[in-house]
Design a protein around this motif. Structure first.
Motif, PDB file in Angstrom:
ATOM      1  N   GLN A  35       9.946  -4.052   7.968  1.00 13.78           N
ATOM      2  CA  GLN A  35       8.824  -3.718   7.101  1.00 13.78           C
ATOM      3  C   GLN A  35       7.647  -4.657   7.376  1.00 13.78           C
ATOM      4  OE1 GLN A  35       9.024  -0.985   4.922  1.00 13.78           O
ATOM      5  NE2 GLN A  35      10.905  -0.701   6.120  1.00 13.78           N
ATOM      6  N   ALA A  36       6.473  -4.243   6.916  1.00 15.81           N
ATOM      7  CA  ALA A  36       5.274  -5.066   7.099  1.00 15.81           C
ATOM      8  C   ALA A  36       5.446  -6.414   6.410  1.00 15.81           C
ATOM      9  CB  ALA A  36       4.054  -4.334   6.548  1.00 15.81           C
ATOM     10  N   GLN A  38       3.334 -10.572   6.084  1.00 14.72           N
ATOM     11  CA  GLN A  38       2.129 -11.353   6.335  1.00 14.72           C
ATOM     12  C   GLN A  38       2.458 -12.844   6.432  1.00 14.72           C
ATOM     13  OE1 GLN A  38      -1.075 -10.166   6.761  1.00 14.72           O
ATOM     14  NE2 GLN A  38      -0.246  -8.075   6.636  1.00 14.72           N
ATOM     15  N   SER A  52       2.145 -12.110  11.487  1.00 19.28           N
ATOM     16  CA  SER A  52       2.006 -10.952  10.603  1.00 19.28           C
ATOM     17  C   SER A  52       2.318  -9.691  11.396  1.00 19.28           C
ATOM     18  CB  SER A  52       0.585 -10.864  10.031  1.00 19.28           C
ATOM     19  OG  SER A  52       0.260 -12.022   9.285  1.00 19.28           O
ATOM     20  N   TYR A  53       2.849  -8.689  10.695  1.00 18.63           N
ATOM     21  CA  TYR A  53       3.281  -7.470  11.393  1.00 18.63           C
ATOM     22  C   TYR A  53       3.100  -6.255  10.497  1.00 18.63           C
ATOM     23  CZ  TYR A  53       6.519  -3.923  13.196  1.00 18.63           C
ATOM     24  OH  TYR A  53       7.077  -2.746  13.644  1.00 18.63           O
ATOM     25  N   GLU A  54       2.666  -5.155  11.112  1.00 19.11           N
ATOM     26  CA  GLU A  54       2.636  -3.848  10.460  1.00 19.11           C
ATOM     27  C   GLU A  54       3.291  -2.838  11.390  1.00 19.11           C
ATOM     28  OE1 GLU A  54      -1.214  -2.634   9.281  1.00 19.11           O
ATOM     29  OE2 GLU A  54      -1.599  -4.391   8.017  1.00 19.11           O
ATOM     30  N   TYR A  56       4.020   0.300  13.611  1.00 17.62           N
ATOM     31  CA  TYR A  56       3.133   1.208  14.337  1.00 17.62           C
ATOM     32  C   TYR A  56       3.107   2.569  13.655  1.00 17.62           C
ATOM     33  CZ  TYR A  56       1.898   4.549  18.030  1.00 17.62           C
ATOM     34  OH  TYR A  56       1.349   5.580  18.747  1.00 17.62           O
ATOM     35  N   LYS A  57       1.902   3.126  13.466  1.00 16.95           N
ATOM     36  CA  LYS A  57       1.727   4.422  12.811  1.00 16.95           C
ATOM     37  C   LYS A  57       1.201   5.418  13.844  1.00 16.95           C
ATOM     38  CE  LYS A  57       0.512   2.166   8.432  1.00 16.95           C
ATOM     39  NZ  LYS A  57       0.544   0.795   9.003  1.00 16.95           N
ATOM     40  N   ASN A  68      -0.607  -4.528  16.281  1.00 15.74           N
ATOM     41  CA  ASN A  68       0.068  -4.620  14.991  1.00 15.74           C
ATOM     42  C   ASN A  68       0.952  -5.852  14.835  1.00 15.74           C
ATOM     43  OD1 ASN A  68       1.656  -3.423  17.022  1.00 15.74           O
ATOM     44  ND2 ASN A  68       3.032  -2.494  15.529  1.00 15.74           N
TER      45      ASN A  68
END
Length: 214
Positions: A35-36, A38, A52-54, A56-57, A68
């Protein structure tokens, strides 16, 4: 009296445990279900990282431009590098001493996605008053691994020669030769010829080992 002494010793032991600092985290691994998050912190001596990671969409980002996985690298608490890479379902930021100088390098691994593709490792080394960056380039599957194959306190990078993939056969029929690199003067240098007895230490020619990536 003995009970009082024993109880006092017990309280002292609890106090020591309470104030003992936790071991600093030195690696963050990204998986398909991560999951995302910070500003997660990594620390190894004087070298630090904030990550930090989000996820990929696909509907919003192209794989190349997602950026990301973001990170800041610091030395003695002072931020020296702010950067980002695009990664799909897999990646890692790790602090590890690769060259035996007792100062950790920062390894940032990213995965491009796609059939028979591709992992890139960026390596940041502290030299003088700055981080110097090098990378492996995009390599097949999981890319390779760092191992101290000659037990000298320095890590070699073990991979295969990607130029042989599809060169004489299909991907499944390709058997690329091993390649061994050493981190020298801020660059990965090919030292395969120096290790004639150390071929075959990685399992990257085993296609089943790469199955998760294809």
């Amino acid at each position: 009296m003995q009970c009082r002494v024993a109880f006092s010793c017990f309280l002292v032991a609890l106090a020591v445990v309470a104030v003992k600092p936790a071991l600093a985290q030195t690696a963050i691994t990204i998986a398909y279900d991560t999951q995302a998050f910070q500003s997660r912190k990594l620390q190894a001596g004087t070298i630090g990282a904030s990550v930090s990671y989000e996820p990929y969409k696909p509907a919003q980002d192209s794989p190349e431009a997602a950026n990301n996985l973001r990170y800041q690298l610091s030395y003695n608490g002072q931020v020296k590098v702010s950067a980002a890479v695009s990664t799909l379902s897999s990646g890692e930021v790790a602090l590890k001493d690769l060259d035996g100088d007792r100062t950790a390098e920062v390894i940032v691994s990213s995965f491009s996605g796609g059939a028979h593709c591709c992992t890139n490792l960026k390596i940041y080394m502290w030299r003088g008053d700055q981080f110097i960056e090098t990378d492996t380039g995009f390599l097949d599957g999981i890319g390779g691994s760092f191992q101290d194959i000659d037990h000298d306190g320095k890590q070699e990078f073990l991979t295969v020669d990607n130029a042989f993939l599809y060169a004489f056969s299909s991907y499944a029929g390709s058997v690329p030769p091993d390649r061994i690199y050493a981190l020298r003067q801020g660059r990965l240098q090919d030292v395969t010829r120096n290790h004639p007895k150390d071929r075959g230490l990685n399992n990257l020619n085993d296609r089943s080992a790469l199955g998760a990536w294809h």
